[in-house]
Design a protein around this motif. Structure first.
Motif, PDB file in Angstrom:
ATOM      1  N   UNK A   1       0.835  -1.189   0.000  1.00  0.00           N
ATOM      2  CA  UNK A   1       0.000   0.000   0.000  1.00  0.00           C
ATOM      3  C   UNK A   1       0.880   1.253   0.000  1.00  0.00           C
ATOM      4  N   UNK A   2       0.278   2.418  -0.117  1.00  0.00           N
ATOM      5  CA  UNK A   2       1.046   3.661  -0.240  1.00  0.00           C
ATOM      6  C   UNK A   2       1.808   3.997   1.027  1.00  0.00           C
ATOM      7  N   UNK A   3       1.272   3.663   2.172  1.00  0.00           N
ATOM      8  CA  UNK A   3       1.946   3.980   3.439  1.00  0.00           C
ATOM      9  C   UNK A   3       2.961   2.926   3.854  1.00  0.00           C
ATOM     10  N   UNK A   4       3.080   1.843   3.067  1.00  0.00           N
ATOM     11  CA  UNK A   4       4.043   0.753   3.315  1.00  0.00           C
ATOM     12  C   UNK A   4       3.807   0.075   4.659  1.00  0.00           C
ATOM     13  N   UNK A   5       2.558   0.041   5.076  1.00  0.00           N
ATOM     14  CA  UNK A   5       2.208  -0.663   6.305  1.00  0.00           C
ATOM     15  C   UNK A   5       1.572  -2.021   6.022  1.00  0.00           C
ATOM     16  N   UNK A   6       1.396  -2.342   4.752  1.00  0.00           N
ATOM     17  CA  UNK A   6       0.785  -3.619   4.387  1.00  0.00           C
ATOM     18  C   UNK A   6       1.381  -4.114   3.080  1.00  0.00           C
ATOM     19  N   UNK A   7       1.527  -5.410   2.983  1.00  0.00           N
ATOM     20  CA  UNK A   7       2.047  -6.035   1.765  1.00  0.00           C
ATOM     21  C   UNK A   7       1.520  -7.452   1.678  1.00  0.00           C
ATOM     22  N   UNK A   8       1.466  -7.959   0.474  1.00  0.00           N
ATOM     23  CA  UNK A   8       1.058  -9.347   0.264  1.00  0.00           C
ATOM     24  C   UNK A   8       1.729  -9.879  -0.986  1.00  0.00           C
ATOM     25  N   UNK A   9       1.903 -11.181  -1.031  1.00  0.00           N
ATOM     26  CA  UNK A   9       2.487 -11.850  -2.201  1.00  0.00           C
ATOM     27  C   UNK A   9       1.940 -13.257  -2.305  1.00  0.00           C
ATOM     28  N   UNK A  10       1.838 -13.736  -3.551  1.00  0.00           N
ATOM     29  CA  UNK A  10       1.301 -15.079  -3.824  1.00  0.00           C
ATOM     30  C   UNK A  10       2.160 -15.742  -4.893  1.00  0.00           C
ATOM     31  N   UNK A  11       3.342 -16.235  -4.550  1.00  0.00           N
ATOM     32  CA  UNK A  11       4.213 -16.859  -5.552  1.00  0.00           C
ATOM     33  C   UNK A  11       3.645 -18.174  -6.049  1.00  0.00           C
ATOM     34  N   UNK A  12       3.907 -18.535  -7.306  1.00  0.00           N
ATOM     35  CA  UNK A  12       3.432 -19.818  -7.858  1.00  0.00           C
ATOM     36  C   UNK A  12       4.244 -20.990  -7.332  1.00  0.00           C
ATOM     37  N   UNK A  13       3.911 -22.185  -7.819  1.00  0.00           N
ATOM     38  CA  UNK A  13       4.577 -23.414  -7.383  1.00  0.00           C
ATOM     39  C   UNK A  13       6.091 -23.311  -7.610  1.00  0.00           C
ATOM     40  N   UNK A  14       6.860 -23.857  -6.642  1.00  0.00           N
ATOM     41  CA  UNK A  14       6.494 -24.778  -5.563  1.00  0.00           C
ATOM     42  C   UNK A  14       5.896 -24.128  -4.320  1.00  0.00           C
ATOM     43  N   UNK A  15       5.654 -22.820  -4.360  1.00  0.00           N
ATOM     44  CA  UNK A  15       4.994 -22.148  -3.243  1.00  0.00           C
ATOM     45  C   UNK A  15       3.477 -22.261  -3.411  1.00  0.00           C
ATOM     46  N   UNK A  16       2.774 -22.067  -2.291  1.00  0.00           N
ATOM     47  CA  UNK A  16       1.314 -22.129  -2.313  1.00  0.00           C
ATOM     48  C   UNK A  16       0.770 -21.081  -1.341  1.00  0.00           C
ATOM     49  N   UNK A  17      -0.387 -20.547  -1.657  1.00  0.00           N
ATOM     50  CA  UNK A  17      -1.048 -19.627  -0.755  1.00  0.00           C
ATOM     51  C   UNK A  17      -0.510 -18.214  -0.841  1.00  0.00           C
TER      52      UNK A  17
END
Length: 334
Positions: free
Chosen positions: A275-291
């Motif tokens: 987000x703009x304030x850099x207080x939140x982030x998320x990532x969803x890498x593909x296989x072999x990662x999940x979720x």
């Protein structure tokens, strides 16, 4: 801010460099040239199989023993062999005073592996160690009669600094991974002993890794998450540039006299969303990662790293990479 991103990458190497270095560097100088058309057969119980290649990638130089001490890689020699079993490549090799068995799949931008390292008899012509309840190896090397390495002109540069003695390891190798994900029993395997040429032992250079961090000279964002429990540690690292994102996960575990290091490396185009304030982030890498992994920073300075992010290590599927035990760092350049 870019300096802090670089420090973040260095910290990730310090935590998981034992597995990251061979994955990024693609092995050492001693076995740089690969066969163009290697012949591979699956290893069945009590059968003999030709090697996929003669030595596995360079082992993790920072794998810890039960006392947390690194295994010294000198004086330099390597010996071992690589086979294929149950869809994995399995390599047995020496490194310093240790014998390690490595199981891996994939190459280049996508790779997973688990390495089992144990103290044992690690000599150029002898492999002997016990890998806890997983199995043991006791094999000796017999050199081939066709000794092509003799009378070669040596410049003491690159792979030319080393003598490759090809032959056959004979004896017994028995191994069964966690929940039987890989299993083999071998009595004979083609392999190699690599030693430094006598005339090159006092020469410098040629053994450094050439890490491709130039690809991340202008990173957009990076996230590092680390959890420690005594000498055991788990780390997840992601760095995004303009073209792709490098995802790296590692888990180091000590089981008495056996050290186990699991790792996964993936390079794909998958964003780290912030987000703009850099207080939140998320990532969803593909296989072999999940979720998905989610990061939150509160005004009081507390941080949270949660979600269903996991990775499929060989022998440890759906290994969790989030939780309260993780300390997480998010960096974005201005």
């Amino acid at each position: 801010m870019r300096t802090r991103l670089a420090l973040c990458a260095v910290l990730a190497l310090a935590i998981g460099g034992s597995a990251l270095l061979p994955a990024l560097a693609g092995g050492g100088q001693a076995h740089k040239h690969k066969a163009k058309h290697p012949q591979v057969q699956k290893v069945h119980h009590r059968t003999v199989a030709p090697p996929l290649k003669l030595l596995p990638p360079l082992p993790p130089s920072q794998l810890f023993t039960q006392h947390g001490k690194p295994v010294a890689p000198t004086p330099f020699f390597r010996s071992g062999f690589v086979l294929k079993a149950d869809g994995y490549k399995v390599g047995v090799s020496t490194f310093g005073s240790a014998v390690f068995l490595e199981v891996w799949k994939g190459r280049g931008g996508k790779r997973v592996q688990t390495a089992y390292m144990a103290r044992g008899v690690a000599r150029p012509e002898r492999l002997q160690a016990t890998f806890g309840n997983f199995g043991k190896v006791k094999m000796r090397f017999r050199e081939s009669r066709n000794r092509t390495w003799r009378n070669q002109v040596r410049t003491c540069r690159g792979a030319n600094r080393f003598i490759k003695r090809r032959g056959v390891f004979r004896g017994n190798l028995r191994f069964k991974g966690e929940n039987g994900y890989v299993s083999l029993r071998v009595h004979r395997a083609k392999g190699v002993v690599v030693v430094q040429a006598p005339k090159c032992r006092h020469r410098r250079g040629g053994g450094n890794f050439n890490l491709p961090f130039g690809n991340f000279s202008q990173p957009k964002s990076a996230l590092l998450s680390i959890a420690r429990d005594g000498v055991d540690a788990t780390a997840f690292f992601a760095v995004e540039d303009r073209r792709s994102t490098l995802f790296f996960a590692t888990d180091e575990e000590s089981r008495g006299k056996l050290a186990i290091v699991r790792m996964a490396v993936l390079r794909r185009h998958s964003r780290i969303r912030t987000n703009e304030s850099l207080t939140a982030a998320s990532l969803s890498p593909p296989a072999p990662f999940h979720g998905t992994g989610r990061y939150r920073a509160a005004p009081d300075g507390s941080q949270a790293w949660f979600g269903g992010l996991s990775v499929n290590f060989p022998g440890q599927p759906r290994f969790p990479l989030t939780g309260e035990a993780f300390e997480t760092f998010l960096e974005v350049p201005f």
